[in-house]
Design a protein around this motif. Structure first.
Motif, PDB file in Angstrom:
ATOM      1  N   TYR A  64      23.041 -18.689  24.452  1.00 18.36           N
ATOM      2  CA  TYR A  64      21.954 -19.477  25.068  1.00 18.36           C
ATOM      3  C   TYR A  64      22.486 -20.315  26.221  1.00 18.36           C
ATOM      4  CZ  TYR A  64      19.557 -18.739  20.523  1.00 18.36           C
ATOM      5  OH  TYR A  64      18.993 -18.218  19.410  1.00 18.36           O
TER       6      TYR A  64
ATOM      7  N   TYR B 123      18.885 -12.667  24.958  1.00 11.85           N
ATOM      8  CA  TYR B 123      18.712 -12.694  23.509  1.00 11.85           C
ATOM      9  C   TYR B 123      17.314 -12.210  23.169  1.00 11.85           C
ATOM     10  CZ  TYR B 123      17.132 -17.404  24.921  1.00 11.85           C
ATOM     11  OH  TYR B 123      16.542 -18.456  25.555  1.00 11.85           O
TER      12      TYR B 123
ATOM     13  N   MET C 207      20.222 -26.166  33.223  1.00  7.52           N
ATOM     14  CA  MET C 207      19.879 -27.014  32.093  1.00  7.52           C
ATOM     15  C   MET C 207      20.674 -26.629  30.842  1.00  7.52           C
ATOM     16  SD  MET C 207      16.096 -27.334  30.454  1.00  7.52           S
ATOM     17  CE  MET C 207      16.148 -25.806  29.532  1.00  7.52           C
TER      18      MET C 207
ATOM     19  N   CYS D 121      18.971 -28.205  22.039  1.00  8.96           N
ATOM     20  CA  CYS D 121      18.374 -27.319  23.030  1.00  8.96           C
ATOM     21  C   CYS D 121      18.945 -25.926  22.841  1.00  8.96           C
ATOM     22  CB  CYS D 121      18.636 -27.850  24.434  1.00  8.96           C
ATOM     23  SG  CYS D 121      17.721 -26.957  25.698  1.00  8.96           S
ATOM     24  N   TYR D 122      18.161 -25.086  22.174  1.00  6.33           N
ATOM     25  CA  TYR D 122      18.598 -23.728  21.867  1.00  6.33           C
ATOM     26  C   TYR D 122      17.682 -22.735  22.563  1.00  6.33           C
ATOM     27  CZ  TYR D 122      21.698 -26.054  18.623  1.00  6.33           C
ATOM     28  OH  TYR D 122      22.686 -26.846  18.107  1.00  6.33           O
ATOM     29  N   GLY D 123      17.839 -21.477  22.206  1.00  8.36           N
ATOM     30  CA  GLY D 123      17.114 -20.418  22.901  1.00  8.36           C
ATOM     31  C   GLY D 123      15.613 -20.620  22.966  1.00  8.36           C
ATOM     32  N   GLY D 124      15.036 -21.131  21.864  1.00  7.18           N
ATOM     33  CA  GLY D 124      13.590 -21.278  21.810  1.00  7.18           C
ATOM     34  C   GLY D 124      13.086 -22.482  22.594  1.00  7.18           C
ATOM     35  N   ASP D 125      14.029 -23.347  23.043  1.00  4.49           N
ATOM     36  CA  ASP D 125      13.611 -24.573  23.713  1.00  4.49           C
ATOM     37  C   ASP D 125      13.614 -24.436  25.235  1.00  4.49           C
ATOM     38  OD1 ASP D 125      13.582 -26.082  21.219  1.00  4.49           O
ATOM     39  OD2 ASP D 125      15.766 -25.911  21.285  1.00  4.49           O
ATOM     40  N   ALA D 126      14.204 -23.340  25.733  1.00  4.28           N
ATOM     41  CA  ALA D 126      14.491 -23.252  27.169  1.00  4.28           C
ATOM     42  C   ALA D 126      13.249 -23.484  28.028  1.00  4.28           C
ATOM     43  CB  ALA D 126      15.128 -21.904  27.498  1.00  4.28           C
ATOM     44  N   THR D 127      12.169 -22.753  27.754  1.00  2.00           N
ATOM     45  CA  THR D 127      10.986 -22.842  28.602  1.00  2.00           C
ATOM     46  C   THR D 127      10.392 -24.249  28.585  1.00  2.00           C
ATOM     47  OG1 THR D 127      10.530 -20.570  27.970  1.00  2.00           O
ATOM     48  CG2 THR D 127       8.760 -21.770  29.083  1.00  2.00           C
ATOM     49  N   ARG D 128      10.194 -24.758  27.363  1.00  2.00           N
ATOM     50  CA  ARG D 128       9.523 -26.049  27.206  1.00  2.00           C
ATOM     51  C   ARG D 128      10.354 -27.178  27.830  1.00  2.00           C
ATOM     52  NH1 ARG D 128       9.186 -29.425  22.570  1.00  2.00           N
ATOM     53  NH2 ARG D 128      10.649 -28.057  21.530  1.00  2.00           N
ATOM     54  N   LYS D 129      11.652 -27.161  27.569  1.00  2.00           N
ATOM     55  CA  LYS D 129      12.493 -28.253  28.074  1.00  2.00           C
ATOM     56  C   LYS D 129      12.622 -28.179  29.605  1.00  2.00           C
ATOM     57  CE  LYS D 129      13.914 -30.273  24.169  1.00  2.00           C
ATOM     58  NZ  LYS D 129      13.523 -30.082  22.982  1.00  2.00           N
ATOM     59  N   ARG D 130      12.670 -26.949  30.119  1.00  2.00           N
ATOM     60  CA  ARG D 130      12.736 -26.834  31.576  1.00  2.00           C
ATOM     61  C   ARG D 130      11.462 -27.400  32.201  1.00  2.00           C
ATOM     62  NH1 ARG D 130      10.195 -23.082  34.443  1.00  2.00           N
ATOM     63  NH2 ARG D 130      10.391 -21.414  32.915  1.00  2.00           N
TER      64      ARG D 130
END
Lengths: 387, 599
Positions: A260, A266, A323, B556-565
């Motif tokens: 990640y 992934y 990020m 901040c992991y794979g599932g967070d990328a869109t939202r956090k960006r």
């Protein structure tokens, strides 16, 4: 030209959405269900693995991660079947890392042998706290004594064991955290995730916080103190931070999570799972329906209308790389940032941040300093190109 | 045209909440001027702000027909004057337009500072004054004490004061009779050339500018060509009428009468309060005395919070100015705040009213900079320069001395708060002129620098007296003092919008207070920020805002990328809307709140 994702590798995330109870701080996609038809779920996972493999043929798989929810509620046979299917679908790296998140309770420890036989070689255990009062306040169902016993069992079955702790809890002092963390570090672990308690909207803690009923939370300065204590103690114990909240002995880093943070590809399988997949040269964001039964039924009927696959703009990709990448102690490659987004980072901003000792440059590498990582959101906001 | 002897023109003088508007409503209602179904509270206060604040900003008039006990029919013209010293000149013109006043005093409260200021205007205008004691039905009413106070403090005979309750209607017929029997009829010459006073004017979206006039001599008819003697404009009259209080057209107005005209006048600016209106062809010889163009005394910068709103602000200010000739504006640029307007006001209330209207009626969020007064800079080369904005202060080496405006402030306060009031006035560089008692209330008169009053004096006064003090002031002139420009530097850069003129002796305390306030108001940044107050090059106060220590997402992991960006991008966009000063972002609220003192 090599596709950018190869800089980060390829992994598979499998989401098991069920828990025995919902923790009050957790904003993950987790649900409490009375009965779970595990064979039905197994079939759906296998079907999704095949669908994904058809999109990414021949890729070498570096990692598999069972997350949740509580994947240690999965029947070991289900995990086994999934791993068999994965190995049949992709060539796997020699050092394939297969992680499963586990609750540290005696019931789940009983399944560890089965998971190991299925191919799981790393567990990440949700300790969260090392005293029973705080475990209860965090809504955890295990006790400290059970956690220690489960940890011993895990060590017997898996090459690598990590656990999570949460700090800046209600009524926690920096000294209490120092003592608790010292205890954890004395257990001879090689990997630790230490998260500052974050009050998320839509959780029980979030509701209580909004109503002013979540008392005794440390103030920002105290929480910052605890963060720096964490850095200091882990470093001294030989587990430096390789990411904001993750500490490991050299070589014991989570390969999966590094995919990640290195902005690799992934696949996301299971309800509400996200993915990043480069398909026909375009990096896509994938997302599945959140609600477990909806996901299950759609997979069973091969009706993928609510499965999203959206192309990510190059500038957005660059922002994501920035990020994610700056979370690592090793930072990012400036050249890679420029080649993903088509524009380099702004020199004047870099210089300002360097003057403030928030970032450092080492030829092509740009990384946040320890001081910079502590205020990483602000650093990223500065570095992000103007929208 | 009404016979002069059957006309009575009057105003009502009262402190806020003593019942002026209620009495006016009652007079209108009891004489059947307005049908019962059209009655609403405070008929004469047209603007929301007037109704909410209980103050009158524009003069209003109403014509009441009254059959008196002597069997004759009278025409009573009430001019509802602006009730605040900010509008002192406008009040004085309204007062000149009538022959008598009803002095309304709340029998439960007694005489207040504003009552005094306005009653003095009435006395100055040679009015016959009829004291009216209101709210006599309330248990707390003390008619004898208040009557005595009127005699002691104001010095007019209160033995025949009319006792009323405007709310219940008690005594209203007595007020009507008193108007007819105790106030004089106007004088005037029907045959003389037209001479009328411009009492006030306002902008009406359908009719253009509506001008309220009082005819002194001669007659005015629809179609007449008139001339404004001061501004020189000539206009044919489109409409002539009276207010009841709705507009009603009539053919002719004669001496002593009050009414309105419309004459295709486009801007309120073309109609100056106090001007003399006459016929173009056969003008009167002399204009009325006492005309003064209105002069702003308080200035401040108005900037849109969102700089993209600048054009909307310009439109709004231009529209408001159409209806308010006393409000001046010119474009201003501030390094900190970008484009905005430097605006001049008749006083603090006027400033607040305009700002409220811009925010409310035009829906624009505003940053208001520190109010400033006009300083007279006497330069070494012998010239005098008016300074409206501390940011424009020239280099001191060219300045010989500075004069500042001073006011005479009258404060009435229950004696238990007197100590606090005296301390406040002393702290604000006041010089005590008078201290007298009327019952358990003290009346203090202070000579104060206006610059110590423009900001939060009234707020402080209300707070130290728990709201029991009343306050009024008048300008008394300019006086030399040791004034300096104090700059605020944030991260070593001067912030022009925070510059203030202060007395040298008060500078350290003021500077310290402002730096402390700003330290609370500016959010932490990635670096520490020095906040300094300086006079010339010398720093007199300093605070340091510590650097932000932690702002990082724990997970901040794979599932967070869109939202956090998306979150970070949104925050980044939000930052662009903040006022960036150097590398420091200063929130809008800081510009005005930094000046509030908790002394």
């Amino acid at each position: 030209m090599t596709e950018d994702w190869r800089n980060g590798g390829f992994g598979l995330y499998i989401h098991w959405p069920f828990c025995q109870a919902k923790c009050p701080y957790c904003d993950f996609n987790s649900h409490v269900a009375a009965t779970i038809d595990q064979s039905r779920w197994q079939a759906a996972y296998l079907s999704e693995i095949r669908r994904l493999a058809a999109l990414t043929p021949g890729r070498v798989l570096n990692s598999v991660f069972f997350g949740g929810g509580t994947p240690s509620l999965m029947d070991p046979d289900v995990v086994h079947a999934i791993m068999d299917e994965i190995r049949a679908c992709w060539p796997t790296a020699n050092d394939l890392e297969t992680t499963l998140e586990a609750n540290p309770s005696s019931v789940e420890a009983g399944r560890f042998r089965g998971y190991a036989q299925a191919g799981v070689n790393r567990v990440s255990m949700g300790f969260q706290a090392l005293n029973n009062d705080d475990l209860r306040r965090l809504g955890r169902l295990h006790t400290v004594e059970e956690a220690f016993a489960a940890y011993d069992t895990a060590r017997a079955h898996f090459d690598r064991v990590s656990f999570d702790l949460i700090y800046a809890r209600q009524d926690q002092t920096p000294d209490a955290w120092r003592a608790e963390l010292s205890t954890a570090l004395s257990m001879g672990i090689d990997h630790l995730s230490a998260y500052q308690l974050t009050i998320e909207a839509g959780t029980a803690f979030g509701d209580r916080y909004d109503r002013g009923k979540l008392r005794g939370l440390p103030d920002d300065d105290t929480a910052a103190d605890m963060y720096f204590i964490t850095q200091e103690l882990c470093e001294r114990a030989g587990l430096p931070a390789y990411e904001v909240s993750n500490h490991a002995k050299h070589g014991a880093e989570s390969k999966h999570n590094l995919i990640y943070w290195r902005y690799g590809d992934y696949g996301g399988i299971g309800p509400g799972a996200h993915g990043r997949l480069t398909l026909n040269g375009t990096r896509m964001a994938t997302e599945t329906p959140l609600f477990p039964t909806k996901w299950l039924e759609m997979v069973e009927n091969s009706a993928f209308s609510d499965f999203k696959t959206i192309a990510i703009e190059p500038t957005e990709q660059a922002a994501e790389y920035l990020m994610m990448g700056l979370r690592k102690s090793t930072g990012i490659s400036q050249n890679r940032f420029a080649s993903i987004g088509g524009a380099p980072l702004k020199t004047n901003v870099i210089n300002d941040l360097r003057d403030l000792d928030l970032i450092a440059l080492d030829q092509d590498r740009l990384r946040a300093t320890p001081k910079g990582i502590a205020v990483l959101n602000a650093v990223i906001r500065e570095l992000l190109p103007d929208g | 045209m009404t016979d002069l002897k059957n006309i009575r023109n009057f105003s009502i003088v009262a402190h806020i909440d003593h019942g002026k508007s209620t009495l006016a409503d009652r007079l209108i209602q009891m004489t059947g001027t307005v049908a019962e179904r059209d009655m609403k509270a405070q008929l004469l206060d047209a603007m929301d702000i007037e109704r909410e604040r209980g103050i009158t900003i524009k003069a209003n008039t109403v014509r009441i027909d009254y059959p008196a006990k002597d069997g004759q029919h009278y025409v009573l013209n009430l001019i509802d004057t602006p009730g605040h010293v900010d509008f002192g000149y406008e009040v004085s013109r309204s007062m000149q337009a009538v022959e008598g006043s009803l002095l309304v005093v709340d029998a439960t409260q007694g005489v207040e500072a504003q009552t005094l200021a306005n009653v003095y205007q009435a006395i100055e205008a040679d009015h016959e004054i009829v004291p009216v004691l209101n709210k006599i039905d309330l248990p707390a009413a003390d008619v004898d004490r208040v009557a005595e106070q009127i005699e002691d403090v104001i010095g007019i005979d209160a033995t025949d004061a009319v006792q009323i309750s405007a709310k219940t209607g008690i005594g209203i017929p007595d007020v009507l009779e008193a108007i007819v029997t105790r106030l004089p009829a106007p004088e005037g010459d029907t045959e003389a050339p037209l001479k009328a006073m411009l009492v006030d004017s306002y902008y009406d979206a359908y009719l253009g500018v509506v001008v309220i006039i009082r005819v002194i001599d001669g007659k005015i008819r629809k179609g007449d060509r008139i001339r404004m003697m001061k501004t020189g404009g000539t206009y044919p009259i489109d409409r002539l009428g009276v207010f009841r209080p709705k507009m009603e057209n009539i053919d002719e107005l004669g001496p002593g009468e009050i009414g309105f005209i419309t004459a295709s006048i486009k801007q309120v600016r073309d109609t100056r309060v106090g001007d003399t209106i006459t016929h173009e062809r056969k003008p009167c010889a002399e204009p009325l005395p006492g005309f003064k163009p209105s002069q702003p005394v308080v200035f401040c910068g108005l900037f849109p919070v969102d700089s993209a709103e600048f054009e909307n602000l310009r439109d709004a200010i231009e529209k408001l100015a159409l209806n308010d000739a006393s409000f001046s504006y010119e474009m201003e640029t501030s390094a900190a705040l970008g484009f905005g307007f430097r605006c001049g006001f008749l006083g603090l209330l006027h400033l607040e009213v305009i700002r409220d209207r811009l925010e409310r009626e035009y829906d624009i969020d505003l940053i208001t900079t520190a109010p400033s007064v006009i300083y007279h800079l006497h330069m070494k080369d012998g010239t005098t320069v008016e300074l409206h904005n501390p940011a424009d202060m020239p280099d001191l080496t060219y300045v010989d001395h500075i004069e500042e405006p001073r006011i005479k402030a009258t404060i009435l306060v229950p004696d238990e708060y007197l100590g606090d009031v005296l301390k406040l006035c002393q702290d604000r560089r006041g010089v005590q002129l008078d201290l007298t008692y009327a019952g358990n209330r003290a009346m203090v008169v202070y000579d104060l620098p206006l610059n110590e009053v423009v900001f939060d004096f009234y707020d402080r006064l209300k707070s130290v007296t728990k709201g029991y003090a009343s306050f009024d002031y008048q300008m008394i002139g300019y006086q030399q003092d040791f004034l300096v420009k104090m700059q605020i530097l944030v991260n070593d850069e001067p912030v022009d919008a925070l510059s203030v003129m202060v007395h040298r002796d008060r500078a350290e305390a003021r500077g310290r207070a402002m730096c402390e306030k700003l330290k609370e108001l500016i959010p932490r940044h990635m670096f520490k920020i020095p906040i300094q107050a300086a006079i010339g090059g010398r720093v007199i106060a300093r605070e340091t805002l510590a650097a932000m220590r932690k702002d990082v997402t724990a997970k901040c992991y794979g599932g967070d990328a869109t939202r956090k960006r998306k979150l970070l991008e949104k925050q980044k966009a939000g930052k662009k809307k903040m006022r960036q000063f150097g590398k420091v972002e200063i929130p809008q609220s800081a510009f005005i709140n930094a000046l509030k003192m908790d002394d």
